[in-house]
Write an enzyme that holds these catalytic residues in place. Structure first.
Site, short mmCIF file in Angstrom:
data_model
loop_
_atom_site.label_atom_id
_atom_site.label_comp_id
_atom_site.label_asym_id
_atom_site.label_seq_id
_atom_site.Cartn_x
_atom_site.Cartn_y
_atom_site.Cartn_z
N GLU A 138 33.06 24.36 -29.59
CA GLU A 138 33.54 24.00 -28.24
C GLU A 138 34.42 22.75 -28.30
OE1 GLU A 138 34.12 24.20 -25.23
OE2 GLU A 138 32.94 25.81 -24.34
N ASP B 8 35.53 31.94 -20.53
CA ASP B 8 34.93 30.74 -21.11
C ASP B 8 35.91 29.57 -20.94
OD1 ASP B 8 33.59 28.88 -23.06
OD2 ASP B 8 32.40 30.67 -23.50
#
Length: 297
Positions: free
Chosen positions: A19, A202
């Protein structure tokens, strides 16, 4: 004519939950994290550079932002931390849900004003435990509550529109902002209702034309949405579970995309040879340099 994308798998370990990528054009260096395995990655994108360097973190971190050439911001489990690049020293900048050990930070991005939008969520992705906060200096303001998996935080180039999603709901939202502060001036509305093709929206980033590029977790692709709310392009990527893109390169014309193997059993990993890999995708469009976080409001 749309340019055929180029794909390169980067020389870095697989991520359990990759991430929060960030890019420093001054040194041509990309940074990202593995939330669940508490790792920070540093990789030079200069020609001939070696493999990524890996640093162990004392907490789960989810988002990285530049501050100045010597410091960067990390969003940790209980707050925001300033990291000194020279020696890796971490100093807590401000608390964020520090009294709730059942939550952690997730997706985040810096608004052109220098304020940070950062999402939180339940460590087990419990429904409704998430929120999105605005952080200006050390002043923390909760913007949106009762989310489950806040993602896709991104901003129009002029700072007047913000985007976000609750990945469980798959509704890409837009909200009008004060360009000087990054604070909302209206209620959010739906920008795009994702209901086909599988997967969930996302992380996201916006290019210089205002097109929103999102990773579609579970569908092995990136999607591009126009400022008017139309899906205008889909680009396949090798990992089945891409998580977050950011623009990198001297011309900011490539997307560095993190991914995850979270939740995949052995059979799923075998079926996805590039699970958890970080990839570089040439898409034929140019992005903008991400703003630095301002330590003082």
């Amino acid at each position: 004519m749309t340019t055929e994308p180029t794909i390169r798998v980067l020389d870095a370990p697989r991520c359990h939950l990759g991430e929060g990528p960030s890019y420093d054009p001054g040194t041509e260096t990309a940074w990202w994290v593995d939330i669940l395995d508490r790792r920070l990655f540093e990789l030079s994108l200069a020609a001939g550079a070696g493999p990524a360097r890996v640093y162990t973190l004392p907490f789960m971190a989810s988002c990285i932002a530049a501050i100045d050439p010597e410091h960067q911001l990390l969003a940790g489990e209980d707050g925001l931390y300033v990291r000194t690049l020279f020696d890796g020293r971490l100093t807590r900048h401000c608390a964020l849900e520090a009294d709730d050990p059942g939550t952690r930070t997730n997706d985040g991005r810096v608004h052109p004003s220098g304020a940070l939008w950062i999402g939180t969520m339940g460590c087990g992705a419990e429904r409704g435990r998430g929120a999105i906060y605005h952080v200006a200096g050390t002043r923390v303001t909760r913007l949106f509550a009762h989310l489950t998996i806040p993602n896709a935080i991104a901003f129009a180039p002029d700072g007047r529109v913000g985007y976000f999603v609750d990945s469980r709901e798959n509704l890409l939202m837009r909200v009008a902002l004060d360009a000087a502060t990054g604070l909302p001036v209206a209620e959010p509305d739906i920008h795009y209702r994702h209901a086909d093709g599988g997967g969930s929206i996302d992380g996201a980033v916006v290019d210089r034309e205002g097109v929103i590029w999102t990773a579609r977790f579970g569908a092995a692709c990136l999607d591009a949405y126009s400022p008017a709310g139309d899906r205008v392009r889909t680009v396949p990527v090798p990992p089945h579970q891409p998580t977050c893109p950011t623009f990198v390169g001297r011309d900011l014309d490539h997307l560095l995309v993190t991914s995850a193997y979270e939740g995949m059993d052995d059979a799923a990993r075998r079926a996805d040879p590039e699970h958890g890999r970080t990839v570089l995708v040439g898409i034929g469009t140019r992005g903008l340099l991400e703003p630095a976080f301002r330590l003082a409001a």
